[in-house]
Design an enzyme around this catalytic site. Structure first.
Site, PDB file in Angstrom:
ATOM      1  N   THR A 272     -34.570 -78.639  48.069  1.00  0.00           N
ATOM      2  CA  THR A 272     -33.527 -78.697  49.105  1.00  0.00           C
ATOM      3  C   THR A 272     -33.248 -80.154  49.465  1.00  0.00           C
ATOM      4  O   THR A 272     -32.105 -80.538  49.727  1.00  0.00           O
ATOM      5  CB  THR A 272     -33.945 -77.845  50.327  1.00  0.00           C
ATOM      6  OG1 THR A 272     -34.052 -76.491  49.902  1.00  0.00           O
ATOM      7  CG2 THR A 272     -32.958 -77.936  51.464  1.00  0.00           C
TER       8      THR A 272
ATOM      9  N   GLU B  22     -43.956 -70.309  89.473  1.00  0.00           N
ATOM     10  CA  GLU B  22     -44.296 -69.576  90.696  1.00  0.00           C
ATOM     11  C   GLU B  22     -44.018 -70.443  91.919  1.00  0.00           C
ATOM     12  O   GLU B  22     -43.461 -69.957  92.914  1.00  0.00           O
ATOM     13  CB  GLU B  22     -45.777 -69.163  90.678  1.00  0.00           C
ATOM     14  CG  GLU B  22     -46.163 -68.172  89.584  1.00  0.00           C
ATOM     15  CD  GLU B  22     -46.323 -68.815  88.204  1.00  0.00           C
ATOM     16  OE1 GLU B  22     -46.112 -70.042  88.093  1.00  0.00           O
ATOM     17  OE2 GLU B  22     -46.641 -68.101  87.252  1.00  0.00           O
TER      18      GLU B  22
ATOM     19  N   LEU C 228     -39.386 -71.639  47.675  1.00  0.00           N
ATOM     20  CA  LEU C 228     -40.467 -71.823  48.645  1.00  0.00           C
ATOM     21  C   LEU C 228     -40.550 -70.628  49.609  1.00  0.00           C
ATOM     22  O   LEU C 228     -41.639 -70.224  50.023  1.00  0.00           O
ATOM     23  CB  LEU C 228     -40.252 -73.141  49.413  1.00  0.00           C
ATOM     24  CG  LEU C 228     -41.361 -73.562  50.361  1.00  0.00           C
ATOM     25  CD1 LEU C 228     -42.718 -73.577  49.669  1.00  0.00           C
ATOM     26  CD2 LEU C 228     -41.070 -74.946  50.943  1.00  0.00           C
TER      27      LEU C 228
ATOM     28  N   GLY D  94     -35.125 -73.216  50.454  1.00  0.00           N
ATOM     29  CA  GLY D  94     -34.429 -72.317  49.541  1.00  0.00           C
ATOM     30  C   GLY D  94     -35.340 -71.163  49.154  1.00  0.00           C
ATOM     31  O   GLY D  94     -36.469 -71.027  49.658  1.00  0.00           O
TER      32      GLY D  94
HETATM   33  N1  LIG Z   1     -28.008 -71.527  52.685  1.00  0.00           N
HETATM   34  C1  LIG Z   1     -29.199 -71.832  53.096  1.00  0.00           C
HETATM   35  O1  LIG Z   1     -29.662 -71.371  54.142  1.00  0.00           O
HETATM   36  C2  LIG Z   1     -30.045 -72.749  52.290  1.00  0.00           C
HETATM   37  C3  LIG Z   1     -29.664 -73.096  51.040  1.00  0.00           C
HETATM   38  N2  LIG Z   1     -30.438 -73.911  50.292  1.00  0.00           N
HETATM   39  C4  LIG Z   1     -30.020 -74.187  48.929  1.00  0.00           C
HETATM   40  O2  LIG Z   1     -31.029 -73.675  48.062  1.00  0.00           O
HETATM   41  C5  LIG Z   1     -31.112 -74.476  46.901  1.00  0.00           C
HETATM   42  C6  LIG Z   1     -32.556 -74.932  46.689  1.00  0.00           C
HETATM   43  O3  LIG Z   1     -33.371 -73.809  46.554  1.00  0.00           O
HETATM   44  P1  LIG Z   1     -34.861 -73.933  46.042  1.00  0.00           P
HETATM   45  O4  LIG Z   1     -34.888 -74.612  44.755  1.00  0.00           O
HETATM   46  O5  LIG Z   1     -35.412 -72.580  46.124  1.00  0.00           O
HETATM   47  O6  LIG Z   1     -35.450 -74.954  47.097  1.00  0.00           O
HETATM   48  P2  LIG Z   1     -36.764 -74.992  48.011  1.00  0.00           P
HETATM   49  O7  LIG Z   1     -36.382 -75.575  49.315  1.00  0.00           O
HETATM   50  O8  LIG Z   1     -37.405 -73.675  48.041  1.00  0.00           O
HETATM   51  O9  LIG Z   1     -37.640 -75.996  47.235  1.00  0.00           O
HETATM   52  C7  LIG Z   1     -38.478 -75.618  46.150  1.00  0.00           C
HETATM   53  C8  LIG Z   1     -39.453 -76.726  45.961  1.00  0.00           C
HETATM   54  O10 LIG Z   1     -40.438 -76.662  46.958  1.00  0.00           O
HETATM   55  C9  LIG Z   1     -41.580 -77.379  46.526  1.00  0.00           C
HETATM   56  N3  LIG Z   1     -42.807 -76.621  46.655  1.00  0.00           N
HETATM   57  C10 LIG Z   1     -43.972 -77.144  47.048  1.00  0.00           C
HETATM   58  N4  LIG Z   1     -44.926 -76.233  47.068  1.00  0.00           N
HETATM   59  C11 LIG Z   1     -44.379 -75.105  46.689  1.00  0.00           C
HETATM   60  C12 LIG Z   1     -44.891 -73.800  46.518  1.00  0.00           C
HETATM   61  N5  LIG Z   1     -46.173 -73.494  46.749  1.00  0.00           N
HETATM   62  N6  LIG Z   1     -44.050 -72.848  46.111  1.00  0.00           N
HETATM   63  C13 LIG Z   1     -42.761 -73.139  45.902  1.00  0.00           C
HETATM   64  N7  LIG Z   1     -42.214 -74.360  46.058  1.00  0.00           N
HETATM   65  C14 LIG Z   1     -43.022 -75.346  46.434  1.00  0.00           C
HETATM   66  C15 LIG Z   1     -41.334 -77.760  45.076  1.00  0.00           C
HETATM   67  O11 LIG Z   1     -40.844 -79.077  45.177  1.00  0.00           O
HETATM   68  P3  LIG Z   1     -40.988 -80.183  44.038  1.00  0.00           P
HETATM   69  O12 LIG Z   1     -40.138 -79.680  42.905  1.00  0.00           O
HETATM   70  O13 LIG Z   1     -40.476 -81.408  44.662  1.00  0.00           O
HETATM   71  O14 LIG Z   1     -42.434 -80.258  43.682  1.00  0.00           O
HETATM   72  C16 LIG Z   1     -40.236 -76.785  44.678  1.00  0.00           C
HETATM   73  O15 LIG Z   1     -39.453 -77.227  43.604  1.00  0.00           O
HETATM   74  C17 LIG Z   1     -30.172 -75.641  47.096  1.00  0.00           C
HETATM   75  O16 LIG Z   1     -28.995 -75.380  46.429  1.00  0.00           O
HETATM   76  C18 LIG Z   1     -29.927 -75.627  48.597  1.00  0.00           C
HETATM   77  O17 LIG Z   1     -28.642 -76.108  48.891  1.00  0.00           O
HETATM   78  C19 LIG Z   1     -31.600 -74.415  50.746  1.00  0.00           C
HETATM   79  C20 LIG Z   1     -32.018 -74.111  52.017  1.00  0.00           C
HETATM   80  C21 LIG Z   1     -31.290 -73.217  52.881  1.00  0.00           C
HETATM   81  N1  LIG Z   2     -25.895 -74.265  54.165  1.00  0.00           N
HETATM   82  C1  LIG Z   2     -26.284 -73.854  55.371  1.00  0.00           C
HETATM   83  C2  LIG Z   2     -27.577 -74.135  55.877  1.00  0.00           C
HETATM   84  N2  LIG Z   2     -28.474 -74.821  55.132  1.00  0.00           N
HETATM   85  C3  LIG Z   2     -29.675 -75.450  55.684  1.00  0.00           C
HETATM   86  O1  LIG Z   2     -29.360 -76.505  56.566  1.00  0.00           O
HETATM   87  C4  LIG Z   2     -29.800 -77.747  56.008  1.00  0.00           C
HETATM   88  C5  LIG Z   2     -28.853 -78.868  56.376  1.00  0.00           C
HETATM   89  O2  LIG Z   2     -29.152 -79.239  57.686  1.00  0.00           O
HETATM   90  P1  LIG Z   2     -28.489 -80.525  58.362  1.00  0.00           P
HETATM   91  O3  LIG Z   2     -28.487 -81.618  57.355  1.00  0.00           O
HETATM   92  O4  LIG Z   2     -29.324 -80.845  59.539  1.00  0.00           O
HETATM   93  O5  LIG Z   2     -27.097 -80.128  58.774  1.00  0.00           O
HETATM   94  C6  LIG Z   2     -29.857 -77.467  54.540  1.00  0.00           C
HETATM   95  O6  LIG Z   2     -30.664 -78.331  53.824  1.00  0.00           O
HETATM   96  C7  LIG Z   2     -30.436 -76.076  54.528  1.00  0.00           C
HETATM   97  O7  LIG Z   2     -31.801 -76.110  54.817  1.00  0.00           O
HETATM   98  N3  LIG Z   2     -27.878 -73.673  57.118  1.00  0.00           N
HETATM   99  C8  LIG Z   2     -26.990 -72.983  57.861  1.00  0.00           C
HETATM  100  O8  LIG Z   2     -27.304 -72.585  58.981  1.00  0.00           O
HETATM  101  N4  LIG Z   2     -25.777 -72.713  57.396  1.00  0.00           N
HETATM  102  C9  LIG Z   2     -25.373 -73.112  56.177  1.00  0.00           C
HETATM  103  O9  LIG Z   2     -24.228 -72.836  55.811  1.00  0.00           O
END
Ligand SMILES: NC(=O)C1=CN([C@@H]2O[C@H](COP(=O)(O)OP(=O)(O)OC[C@H]3O[C@@H](n4cnc5c(N)ncnc54)[C@H](OP(=O)(O)O)[C@@H]3O)[C@@H](O)[C@H]2O)C=CC1
Ligand SMILES: Nc1c(N[C@@H]2O[C@H](COP(=O)(O)O)[C@@H](O)[C@H]2O)[nH]c(=O)[nH]c1=O
Length: 596
Positions: free
Chosen positions: A235, A82, A332, A329
């Protein structure tokens, strides 16, 4: 409009008058809506930078549509929007209209925003939304009105579709703060990038890069607007992400890893906490040796008895986090959606197909078996970003501003199953309410001398007894002394209040001269004595940390919150003050213990 009907003799002329009035009003509404949207856009410019402060924008214009000045709050502690807009508009402010996306949060005695508008001679102020925080809500509006400025609040003083849309843009800009005011978890956005066939990684787990560079820049911006970015343990194992905001501006969010097992790599980008901090949240007792390793890297570890998204979000809410970006991923993500902590989804869809039966998808198991159970997004937006499509929408609507303090009648009608813990405002009023012990009428006796005297400690049956009696203490009149004694021996707080109030009204000469100056102090001393005497009351008070306490009295506009939040709520304020003092003491004693 009613007036034009009465003075018109011909129905035809009436019609013409009406439609002119309607046209006029629609024209004003369109202008008001356009400027409020502009104020919201301005506010948006510093999203992420102002946290935990809200985002404010201000436009100074004429009602015919000429803009004289604009401003937005750049960061916490900088000049209010403002004041900046007033400076830009200069002498044109006089007689103009100021458009604010949100009511200023003039607090702690700082009235810069309101003063700027008043001193500049602004004639009318249009406000998109009231301040979401109960203790600030309405006070700047009242203050502006008290200076003779016309203040119109969208949705209250006038309504139309175009104004409702403008109001929505104001809610969107400050969604994290509004959530903070209305719930116990931060505003959470689930973001992911997926292929056209719905995969977030290849079957091998390889996920870089699905979305385009332009989309990833948008992700950096999203990170810059968030207080924290969160991923799951898997992840971290698969991607070794950095999770930094690399678009060159804005702030860098804290990185949070949720891992139950702590079976995480020793070498990971997230363990480099030199520029951005990382917090690992885990199950109590998980891999102590790895916890030590993380501590040696300056990574904070927080253990939970029950590691789940809701507990974790409630914890970060208490730590003051307003907005969280989930970049995890599907595993979670599903857990977070099931726990109802995700409010918004932002999905980048890339025109690519990867296939693969085992390739992960953005949301894992939700336990739904029929398509009719699917969660429908609301307020969905579609935007092309380079080659990708950005689809976003809300899983939960932005809560409308805080519920008004219920009237006495409504208090009785409130659903008894409502859990007050779901709200970040805790109302108390009647002693039988859940937090009824906060009421001055609660049956907790205190031992106190009269204020200003150190001897003659005596027992007062309730805080109310003590407070009422103090109105007449020290007055050299036997009737005053008699009144004090009558109040002290009153059989109930209600009776004490009745005697005190009646005497004050009918025999004002018996009231001590400094009563208005000391009454807050009297109340504070009594409350302090009460909560220090009864440890369970102190614990109850401490358990409300993070919530606004409001005495829901519809009548008492000084100690209570009033019927619609118009009261000053001094009782709630004093309790919050006491609570923060106790919290300060307990953190000091915790520090001393850990030092010892
Ligand atoms: N394209 C995208 O936007 C993205 C892609 N990805 C991809 O996804 C894949 C991984 O997926 P995902 O396995 O689902 O990974 P998450 O990031 O969902 O991790 C899952 C892990 O989270 C932890 N966790 C803790 N508390 C909880 C809870 N209450 N519920 C569930 N999980 C919990 C555990 O870790 P712990 O096992 O250590 O105990 C579990 O194994 C990879 O290939 C990654 O490259 C990931 C993010 C974004
Ligand atoms: N692969 C993918 C994503 N993946 C997300 O981005 C994280 C990587 O971030 P950084 O290491 O900061 O570059 C990766 O672990 C996942 O959480 N995000 C996106 O916008 N586009 C993509 O194609």
């Amino acid at each position: 409009m009613a007036l034009s009907f009465r003075i018109c003799s011909s129905p035809l002329i009436c019609k013409a008058t009406l439609s002119n009035a309607d046209n006029n009003r629609n024209h004003h509404h369109a202008n008001d809506a356009a400027f409020i949207r502009r104020a919201a856009d301005l506010a948006e410019m510093s999203a992420g930078l102002t946290s935990p402060h809200p985002n404010f924008g201000c436009v100074i214009a004429t009602s015919s549509g000429k803009v004289f000045g604009e401003g937005y709050l750049y960061a916490q502690g900088t000049k209010p929007a403002e004041a900046l807009a007033v400076e830009a508009a200069g002498e044109f402010c006089r007689g103009s209209t100021a458009y604010l996306n949100m009511e200023p949060g003039d607090c702690h005695g700082d009235h810069t925003a309101v003063s700027a508008l008043v001193q500049a001679g602004v004639e009318r102020v249009v406000v998109g939304i009231r301040h979401p925080l109960q203790h600030l809500r309405g006070s700047a509006i009242r203050e502006l009105r008290s200076h003779g400025i016309e203040v119109n609040v969208l949705g209250e003083d006038f309504e139309s579709k175009v104004l409702e849309d403008a109001r929505k843009s104001c809610l969107l800009v400050n969604a994290p703060l509004i959530h903070r005011a209305c719930s116990r978890v931060p505003f959470s956005v689930l973001k992911y990038a997926m292929t056209l066939d719905g995969k977030i990684a290849a079957s091998s787990g390889h996920a870089a890069w699905i979305s385009s560079k332009l989309s990833r820049t948008r992700v950096f911006e999203l990170r810059g607007r968030s207080d924290a970015v969160i991923v799951g343990g898997n992840t971290v194992r698969q991607d070794d992400p950095r999770l930094t905001a690399r678009h060159g501006q804005g702030h860098t969010p804290t990185r949070i890893v949720m891992s139950q097992s702590l079976d995480l790599p020793e070498k990971a980008n997230l363990w480099d906490a030199s520029e951005v901090s990382t917090i690992v949240v885990t199950q109590r007792g998980a891999r102590k040796s790895f916890q030590k390793f993380l501590a040696s890297k300056c990574v904070e570890v927080v253990e939970f008895d029950m590691l789940n998204p809701r507990e974790v979000m409630e914890y970060f809410h208490l730590r003051g986090y307003l907005s969280i970006l989930w970049e995890c991923g599907g595993t979670l993500a599903a857990s977070a959606i099931s726990s109802s902590v995700i409010h918004k989804v932002v999905a980048f869809v890339a025109p690519k197909i990867i296939g693969g039966r085992n390739a992960p998808s953005p949301v894992g198991e939700l336990g739904m078996v029929e398509m009719t159970q699917a969660l429908n997004l609301i307020d969905v937006c579609y935007e092309q970003v380079g080659p990708d499509m950005l689809v976003s929408g809300f899983l939960q609507p932005i809560p409308d501003l805080l519920p008004v303090i219920p009237s006495e009648d409504a208090t009785f009608e409130i659903d008894p199953t409502v859990n007050p813990f779901e709200s970040s405002i805790i109302f108390f009023y009647k002693t039988w309410d859940l937090y009824g012990s906060f009421s001055n009428f609660s049956p907790h006796s205190i031992r106190m001398p009269y204020v200003g005297e150190n001897d003659d400690y005596m027992t007062w049956s309730s805080v109310e007894h003590y407070y009422q009696a103090n109105k007449f203490v020290g007055v050299e009149n036997p009737m005053a002394l008699d009144c004090v004694e009558k109040i002290r021996t009153a059989r109930s707080p209600e009776e004490a209040a009745l005697i005190g109030r009646k005497t004050q009204r009918h025999k004002p000469e018996l009231v001590r001269k400094d009563w208005e100056d000391v009454k807050i102090e009297v109340m504070y001393m009594a409350l302090k004595c009460k909560f220090s005497t009864y440890p369970h009351l102190k614990s109850m008070l401490l358990s409300t940390a993070g919530s606004v306490l409001v005495e829901a009295s519809p009548h008492d506009l000084f100690w209570g919150g009033g019927r619609e939040g118009e009261g000053l709520n001094y009782l709630g304020r004093l309790l919050m003050q006491l609570r923060s003092e106790y919290m300060g003491e307990s953190s000091v004693s915790a520090e001393n213990t850990s030092l010892a």
